[in-house]
Design a protein around this motif. Structure first.
Motif, PDB file in Angstrom:
ATOM      1  N   ASP A 145      -0.886  73.015 -79.908  1.00 13.22           N
ATOM      2  CA  ASP A 145       0.666  73.629 -80.172  1.00 13.22           C
ATOM      3  C   ASP A 145       1.252  73.284 -81.053  1.00 13.22           C
ATOM      4  O   ASP A 145       1.324  71.929 -81.115  1.00 13.22           O
ATOM      5  N   CYS A 146       2.267  74.132 -81.631  1.00 11.35           N
ATOM      6  CA  CYS A 146       3.042  73.363 -82.811  1.00 11.35           C
ATOM      7  C   CYS A 146       4.712  72.232 -81.647  1.00 11.35           C
ATOM      8  O   CYS A 146       5.286  73.344 -80.803  1.00 11.35           O
ATOM      9  N   ILE A 147       4.345  71.807 -81.640  1.00 16.64           N
ATOM     10  CA  ILE A 147       5.345  70.952 -80.783  1.00 16.64           C
ATOM     11  C   ILE A 147       6.098  70.134 -81.843  1.00 16.64           C
ATOM     12  O   ILE A 147       6.333  69.201 -82.364  1.00 16.64           O
ATOM     13  N   ALA A 148       7.576  70.475 -80.868  1.00 16.33           N
ATOM     14  CA  ALA A 148       9.114  70.792 -81.595  1.00 16.33           C
ATOM     15  C   ALA A 148       9.377  69.047 -81.203  1.00 16.33           C
ATOM     16  O   ALA A 148      10.604  68.931 -81.444  1.00 16.33           O
ATOM     17  N   LYS A 149      10.025  68.879 -79.542  1.00 14.14           N
ATOM     18  CA  LYS A 149      10.346  68.487 -78.395  1.00 14.14           C
ATOM     19  C   LYS A 149       9.650  68.464 -77.169  1.00 14.14           C
ATOM     20  O   LYS A 149       8.490  68.847 -77.624  1.00 14.14           O
ATOM     21  N   VAL A 150      10.056  67.033 -77.098  1.00 15.81           N
ATOM     22  CA  VAL A 150       9.553  66.769 -75.772  1.00 15.81           C
ATOM     23  C   VAL A 150      11.119  66.227 -74.582  1.00 15.81           C
ATOM     24  O   VAL A 150      11.219  65.626 -74.969  1.00 15.81           O
ATOM     25  N   ALA A 151      10.619  67.514 -73.998  1.00 17.78           N
ATOM     26  CA  ALA A 151      12.182  67.213 -73.123  1.00 17.78           C
ATOM     27  C   ALA A 151      12.000  66.493 -71.536  1.00 17.78           C
ATOM     28  O   ALA A 151      10.940  66.861 -70.955  1.00 17.78           O
ATOM     29  N   ILE A 152      12.719  66.109 -70.883  1.00 16.95           N
ATOM     30  CA  ILE A 152      12.172  65.258 -69.699  1.00 16.95           C
ATOM     31  C   ILE A 152      13.624  65.789 -69.262  1.00 16.95           C
ATOM     32  O   ILE A 152      14.767  65.052 -68.651  1.00 16.95           O
ATOM     33  N   PHE A 153      13.089  66.239 -67.666  1.00 15.67           N
ATOM     34  CA  PHE A 153      14.105  66.182 -66.374  1.00 15.67           C
ATOM     35  C   PHE A 153      14.359  65.419 -65.892  1.00 15.67           C
ATOM     36  O   PHE A 153      13.450  64.710 -65.263  1.00 15.67           O
ATOM     37  N   VAL A 154      15.486  64.423 -65.589  1.00  7.55           N
ATOM     38  CA  VAL A 154      15.312  63.630 -64.767  1.00  7.55           C
ATOM     39  C   VAL A 154      16.472  64.244 -63.479  1.00  7.55           C
ATOM     40  O   VAL A 154      17.335  64.823 -63.464  1.00  7.55           O
ATOM     41  N   GLU A 155      15.670  63.547 -62.655  1.00  7.96           N
ATOM     42  CA  GLU A 155      15.808  63.841 -60.884  1.00  7.96           C
ATOM     43  C   GLU A 155      17.392  63.985 -60.759  1.00  7.96           C
ATOM     44  O   GLU A 155      17.622  62.540 -61.240  1.00  7.96           O
ATOM     45  N   ASN A 156      18.576  63.978 -59.766  1.00  4.79           N
ATOM     46  CA  ASN A 156      19.612  63.893 -59.888  1.00  4.79           C
ATOM     47  C   ASN A 156      20.769  63.814 -60.312  1.00  4.79           C
ATOM     48  O   ASN A 156      21.665  62.549 -60.035  1.00  4.79           O
ATOM     49  N   GLY A 157      20.137  64.295 -61.455  1.00  3.71           N
ATOM     50  CA  GLY A 157      21.309  65.141 -62.489  1.00  3.71           C
ATOM     51  C   GLY A 157      21.529  63.154 -63.693  1.00  3.71           C
ATOM     52  O   GLY A 157      22.466  63.070 -63.738  1.00  3.71           O
ATOM     53  N   GLY A 158      20.594  62.716 -63.536  1.00  2.00           N
ATOM     54  CA  GLY A 158      20.200  61.344 -63.993  1.00  2.00           C
ATOM     55  C   GLY A 158      20.551  61.377 -65.960  1.00  2.00           C
ATOM     56  O   GLY A 158      19.915  60.098 -66.076  1.00  2.00           O
ATOM     57  N   GLY A 159      20.619  62.255 -66.221  1.00  2.00           N
ATOM     58  CA  GLY A 159      20.292  62.489 -67.699  1.00  2.00           C
ATOM     59  C   GLY A 159      20.891  61.417 -68.951  1.00  2.00           C
ATOM     60  O   GLY A 159      20.702  60.692 -69.318  1.00  2.00           O
ATOM     61  N   GLU A 160      22.181  61.154 -68.172  1.00  7.40           N
ATOM     62  CA  GLU A 160      22.865  60.539 -69.040  1.00  7.40           C
ATOM     63  C   GLU A 160      22.294  59.350 -68.559  1.00  7.40           C
ATOM     64  O   GLU A 160      22.466  58.089 -69.886  1.00  7.40           O
ATOM     65  N   LYS A 161      22.062  58.354 -67.492  1.00  6.89           N
ATOM     66  CA  LYS A 161      21.758  56.953 -67.128  1.00  6.89           C
ATOM     67  C   LYS A 161      20.445  56.726 -67.755  1.00  6.89           C
ATOM     68  O   LYS A 161      20.043  56.054 -68.118  1.00  6.89           O
ATOM     69  N   LEU A 162      19.446  58.149 -68.386  1.00  7.20           N
ATOM     70  CA  LEU A 162      18.316  57.351 -69.006  1.00  7.20           C
ATOM     71  C   LEU A 162      18.777  57.596 -70.313  1.00  7.20           C
ATOM     72  O   LEU A 162      18.193  56.607 -71.387  1.00  7.20           O
ATOM     73  N   TYR A 163      19.049  58.679 -70.802  1.00  7.43           N
ATOM     74  CA  TYR A 163      20.107  57.582 -72.085  1.00  7.43           C
ATOM     75  C   TYR A 163      20.476  56.839 -72.394  1.00  7.43           C
ATOM     76  O   TYR A 163      20.337  56.453 -73.312  1.00  7.43           O
ATOM     77  N   GLN A 164      21.455  56.602 -71.437  1.00  8.98           N
ATOM     78  CA  GLN A 164      22.105  54.868 -71.722  1.00  8.98           C
ATOM     79  C   GLN A 164      21.130  53.862 -71.725  1.00  8.98           C
ATOM     80  O   GLN A 164      21.258  52.383 -72.468  1.00  8.98           O
ATOM     81  N   SER A 165      20.116  54.354 -70.950  1.00 10.00           N
ATOM     82  CA  SER A 165      18.782  52.651 -71.217  1.00 10.00           C
ATOM     83  C   SER A 165      17.973  53.042 -71.986  1.00 10.00           C
ATOM     84  O   SER A 165      16.156  52.532 -71.580  1.00 10.00           O
TER      85      SER A 165
END
Length: 262
Positions: A145-165
């Motif tokens: 497929d034509c892939i334009a994005k890889v999204a990551i779901f981070v459990e327990n609302g941890g998106g900002e923690k992953l983003y900052q590290s």
């Protein structure tokens, strides 16, 4: 009083047009139908198929910026994409797939691809990806497929923690925090703003004739691409710095309070 006639309105969805229960305003569809002189654009991190299915009777009236600017669809056809390089998709899989609490989705033009992730990860994925395939290996779909994005779901609302590290990213790749539980990887040229600029050029609509609404950090470039820009009252504090105006929250009809004045 606006200085220029508005010819284009671009709307983020979650936290902006949609209320906290994920419902659109009751009069939104009627507004679109009665304002055919204004091009309405849905600009979202959601996939095209999901956006289309939300308003099936409006498909001929709407333009869809999906996957945070990775694709633009019109009348069922992909008219713009900013596909990721194969090696960068593989880097995302190698780096994050299998890490505890992280769940990857390869976001393609045809579907989203996700390994079995029972529980909150798959439940959340199905909110945003109507066309979602559960697959044994993400590697098998890099070239299908034509892939334009890889999204990551981070459990327990941890998106900002992953983003900052975040580890050092490959050249040409950027990460954006697109929600409390979501971090998206795409080309550093990919944004809702870049997609909007392509639309404006195609339709010969000026920035000064464009209006946009957003609530989160993946809307920064969207607001910058439109001279008449609004941050929701519930918006991320950093996003409000990019907006010309502020409107009421998504639960207080903030978008429609402005659109009804046009």
């Amino acid at each position: 009083m606006l200085e220029n006639e508005i010819k284009l309105v671009a709307l983020d969805m979650d936290g902006t047009l949609l209320d906290s229960e994920k419902n659109p305003p009751e009069d939104f569809e009627d507004w679109v139908r009665s304002h055919t002189e204004i091009q309405t654009v849905l600009a979202s991190g959601r996939q095209y198929q999901t956006l289309r299915n939300m308003f099936p009777s409006l498909e001929e009236n709407l333009l869809y910026v999906s996957d945070n600017g990775g694709f633009v669809f019109r009348n069922g056809e992909m008219v713009y994409n900013d596909a990721m390089l194969r090696e960068n998709i593989l880097w995302c899989i190698d780096t994050f797939d299998g890490r505890e609490g992280l769940h990857l989705i390869l976001c393609g033009a045809k579907a989203g691809y996700m390994r079995p992730s029972p529980g909150e990860a798959e439940e959340n994925a199905r909110i945003y990806y109507d066309s979602l395939e559960i697959v044994d290996s993400l590697y098998d779909y890099v070239d299908k497929d034509c892939i334009a994005k890889v999204a990551i779901f981070v459990e327990n609302g941890g998106g900002e923690k992953l983003y900052q590290s975040m580890p050092e990213l490959p050249e040409g790749v950027s990460a954006v925090l697109s929600g409390e539980s979501w971090v998206d990887f795409a080309n550093d040229t990919t944004s809702k703003g870049s997609a909007m600029e392509a639309i404006q050029k195609k339709l010969d609509i000026q920035r000064e004739e464009s209006m946009a609404f957003g609530d989160y950090l993946n809307d920064c470039e969207l607001l910058l691409s439109c001279a008449e820009s609004y941050a929701m009252e519930n918006a991320h504090p950093e996003l409000k710095k990019y907006a010309k105006y502020q409107t009421a929250s998504n639960d207080d009809d903030g978008v429609m309070k402005v659109l009804r004045t046009l």
